[in-house]
Design an enzyme around this catalytic site. Structure first.
Site, mmCIF file in Angstrom:
data_model
loop_
_atom_site.group_PDB
_atom_site.id
_atom_site.type_symbol
_atom_site.label_atom_id
_atom_site.label_comp_id
_atom_site.label_asym_id
_atom_site.label_seq_id
_atom_site.Cartn_x
_atom_site.Cartn_y
_atom_site.Cartn_z
ATOM 1 N N GLY A 51 0.832 -1.205 0.000
ATOM 2 C CA GLY A 51 0.000 0.000 0.000
ATOM 3 C C GLY A 51 0.859 1.244 0.000
ATOM 4 O O GLY A 51 0.386 2.354 -0.269
ATOM 5 N N HIS A 62 -4.590 15.509 1.186
ATOM 6 C CA HIS A 62 -4.129 14.533 2.174
ATOM 7 C C HIS A 62 -3.659 15.233 3.445
ATOM 8 O O HIS A 62 -3.391 16.442 3.438
ATOM 9 C CB HIS A 62 -2.981 13.685 1.617
ATOM 10 C CG HIS A 62 -3.445 12.604 0.676
ATOM 11 N ND1 HIS A 62 -3.727 12.842 -0.647
ATOM 12 C CD2 HIS A 62 -3.693 11.281 0.884
ATOM 13 C CE1 HIS A 62 -4.119 11.719 -1.225
ATOM 14 N NE2 HIS A 62 -4.105 10.757 -0.317
ATOM 15 N N GLY A 106 -0.174 8.799 -5.054
ATOM 16 C CA GLY A 106 -0.180 7.675 -6.002
ATOM 17 C C GLY A 106 -1.536 7.565 -6.687
ATOM 18 O O GLY A 106 -1.617 7.222 -7.870
ATOM 19 N N THR A 107 -2.595 7.877 -5.960
ATOM 20 C CA THR A 107 -3.941 7.795 -6.546
ATOM 21 C C THR A 107 -4.100 8.827 -7.662
ATOM 22 O O THR A 107 -4.670 8.540 -8.709
ATOM 23 C CB THR A 107 -5.000 8.056 -5.449
ATOM 24 O OG1 THR A 107 -4.786 7.105 -4.417
ATOM 25 C CG2 THR A 107 -6.410 7.907 -5.986
ATOM 26 N N LYS A 155 2.053 13.231 4.921
ATOM 27 C CA LYS A 155 2.309 12.432 3.718
ATOM 28 C C LYS A 155 3.637 12.841 3.078
ATOM 29 O O LYS A 155 3.923 14.034 2.945
ATOM 30 C CB LYS A 155 1.163 12.628 2.725
ATOM 31 C CG LYS A 155 1.257 11.733 1.512
ATOM 32 C CD LYS A 155 -0.042 11.733 0.726
ATOM 33 C CE LYS A 155 0.064 10.923 -0.549
ATOM 34 N NZ LYS A 155 0.410 9.522 -0.306
HETATM 35 P P1 NAP Z 1 2.938 6.331 8.959
HETATM 36 O O1 NAP Z 1 1.872 6.478 10.010
HETATM 37 O O2 NAP Z 1 4.014 7.350 8.911
HETATM 38 O O3 NAP Z 1 3.555 4.865 9.111
HETATM 39 C C1 NAP Z 1 4.706 4.437 8.448
HETATM 40 C C2 NAP Z 1 5.384 3.438 9.357
HETATM 41 O O4 NAP Z 1 6.465 2.827 8.651
HETATM 42 C C3 NAP Z 1 5.961 4.078 10.623
HETATM 43 O O5 NAP Z 1 5.559 3.331 11.747
HETATM 44 C C4 NAP Z 1 7.471 3.963 10.392
HETATM 45 O O6 NAP Z 1 8.204 3.822 11.582
HETATM 46 C C5 NAP Z 1 7.516 2.688 9.588
HETATM 47 N N1 NAP Z 1 8.801 2.495 8.923
HETATM 48 C C6 NAP Z 1 9.573 3.403 8.302
HETATM 49 N N2 NAP Z 1 10.710 2.828 7.869
HETATM 50 C C7 NAP Z 1 10.642 1.533 8.234
HETATM 51 C C8 NAP Z 1 11.495 0.417 8.078
HETATM 52 N N3 NAP Z 1 12.697 0.528 7.486
HETATM 53 N N4 NAP Z 1 11.094 -0.781 8.573
HETATM 54 C C9 NAP Z 1 9.912 -0.918 9.162
HETATM 55 N N5 NAP Z 1 9.046 0.103 9.366
HETATM 56 C C10 NAP Z 1 9.417 1.313 8.900
HETATM 57 O O7 NAP Z 1 2.272 6.319 7.497
HETATM 58 P P2 NAP Z 1 0.837 5.762 7.058
HETATM 59 O O8 NAP Z 1 -0.141 6.865 7.000
HETATM 60 O O9 NAP Z 1 0.525 4.527 7.846
HETATM 61 O O10 NAP Z 1 1.149 5.377 5.557
HETATM 62 C C11 NAP Z 1 2.076 4.378 5.214
HETATM 63 C C12 NAP Z 1 2.195 4.291 3.704
HETATM 64 O O11 NAP Z 1 0.920 3.890 3.152
HETATM 65 C C13 NAP Z 1 2.520 5.630 3.019
HETATM 66 O O12 NAP Z 1 3.342 5.394 1.889
HETATM 67 C C14 NAP Z 1 1.172 6.146 2.559
HETATM 68 O O13 NAP Z 1 1.259 7.014 1.452
HETATM 69 C C15 NAP Z 1 0.504 4.844 2.188
HETATM 70 N N6 NAP Z 1 -0.957 4.838 2.198
HETATM 71 C C16 NAP Z 1 -1.525 3.997 1.303
HETATM 72 C C17 NAP Z 1 -2.889 3.850 1.276
HETATM 73 C C18 NAP Z 1 -3.478 2.880 0.296
HETATM 74 O O14 NAP Z 1 -4.696 2.730 0.271
HETATM 75 N N7 NAP Z 1 -2.666 2.203 -0.496
HETATM 76 C C19 NAP Z 1 -3.693 4.570 2.150
HETATM 77 C C20 NAP Z 1 -3.071 5.418 3.090
HETATM 78 C C21 NAP Z 1 -1.686 5.524 3.106
HETATM 79 P P3 NAP Z 1 8.580 5.119 12.496
HETATM 80 O O15 NAP Z 1 7.340 5.363 13.317
HETATM 81 O O16 NAP Z 1 9.744 4.667 13.306
HETATM 82 O O17 NAP Z 1 8.870 6.246 11.557
#
Ligand code: NAP
EC number: 1.17.1.8
Length: 266
Positions: free
Chosen positions: A99, A155, A165-166, A159
């Site tokens: 995702g 967003h 990406g959408t 972000k």
């Molecule tokens: P987020 O709250 O910032 O979560 C990202 C997580 O990844 C954080 O816990 C971070 O850890 C962790 N991380 C970073 N580097 C890492 C590594 N090397 N190994 C393991 N974990 C690691 O972000 P989010 O809102 O959940 O979004 C995550 C991703 O999904 C983004 O790319 C966003 O654009 C995408 N997204 C996709 C959709 C979809 O429908 N496809 C929907 C929403 C978001 P730390 O806390 O230590 O920084």
């Protein structure tokens, strides 16, 4: 139904937390491990907010795969990490459901080729919300009749990538059916750089980043004396989880990479 063994990367993140909950509550899913850059060697139940989840934490993805032998990796991390994890998963025959956003076309092409060569199923979906997929499909239908279009994506301000990406995926779908046209006046000049947004094949994409927002997009079509607006709003991250579940089930029967949830729903 056979149990699907799953590793979640990014479990403490906003999306990752929802994914861990999804795996926990789905009968035929089993959480065999998580990949996090903190708490290596501990159990997730020792981490605040996960007292009911007993899964080992690994910082190293290769160690995680060799210890837990998962079927599927769900990656919800950051663009750089997501790319690396997807590559390692395909190399190890673990099907990635990704995702994480921010992949370029070249990176997607390369991962596609890797998946095809190794016959490993993979799904990368910049938006797992079914409503967002319909918004993209309806926009593609409209673009056959309305050539004039601008995309506004909105967003939360944490972000990392822009445009979303959408939005990029939507622009790709529109260009597949829309005759190329440079949006706006041919002689228009930006008096402040960026005022007209990013450009994809003549389509303008505008990115709004504000606290309080989750994931929203409006595709605006202009016609002679009329306007059509197609909008989708995700109000929370649970809105993405039905798409994650569908992707995990579907990826088990794939041997190529599929980009975009619209390619796996009817
Ligand atoms: P987020 O709250 O910032 O979560 C990202 C997580 O990844 C954080 O816990 C971070 O850890 C962790 N991380 C970073 N580097 C890492 C590594 N090397 N190994 C393991 N974990 C690691 O972000 P989010 O809102 O959940 O979004 C995550 C991703 O999904 C983004 O790319 C966003 O654009 C995408 N997204 C996709 C959709 C979809 O429908 N496809 C929907 C929403 C978001 P730390 O806390 O230590 O920084």
């Amino acid at each position: 139904m056979d149990t699907i063994k799953i590793v979640v990367a990014g479990p403490r993140g906003r999306m990752g937390k929802e994914a861990v909950a999804l795996v926990q509550e789905t009968e035929h899913f089993s959480l065999v491990g998580v990949i996090d850059r903190k708490n290596n060697g501990q159990s997730l139940r020792d981490v605040e907010g996960f007292s009911n989840v007993n899964a080992p934490i690994f910082t190293d993805i290769v160690e995680c795969f060799s210890e837990t032998k998962p079927d599927v990796l769900i990656d919800l991390t950051t663009p750089e990490t997501g790319k690396y994890h997807t590559e390692v998963a395909i190399e190890h025959g673990v099907r990635p459901v990704v995702g994480t956003t921010g992949f370029t076309k070249e990176e997607l092409d390369r991962l596609s080729q890797m998946a095809e060569e190794r016959k490993v199923g993979a799904i990368i979906a910049p938006n797992f919300a079914v409503g967002a997929v319909l918004m993209m499909k309806f926009s593609q239908m409209a673009a056959k009749y309305f050539q004039d279009v601008e995309i506004i994506e909105l967003h939360h301000d944490q972000k990392l990538d822009a445009p979303s990406g959408t939005a990029v995926k939507t622009a790709e779908l529109l260009t597949a059916v829309r005759e190329t046209k440079q949006q706006g006046h041919p002689n228009e000049k930006e008096t402040i750089q960026g005022a007209r947004g990013a450009e994809y094949d003549g389509i303008r994409i505008h990115s709004v980043r504000l606290p309080g927002l989750v994931a929203h997009q409006e595709v605006m079509f202009g016609g002679n004396g009329q306007m059509l607006s197609i909008r989708h709003d995700s109000f929370n991250r649970a809105s993405f989880m039905s798409g994650v579940k569908l992707s995990v089930d579907t990826v088990m029967n794939l041997d190529v990479l599929v980009y975009g949830l619209e390619n796996i729903i009817e």
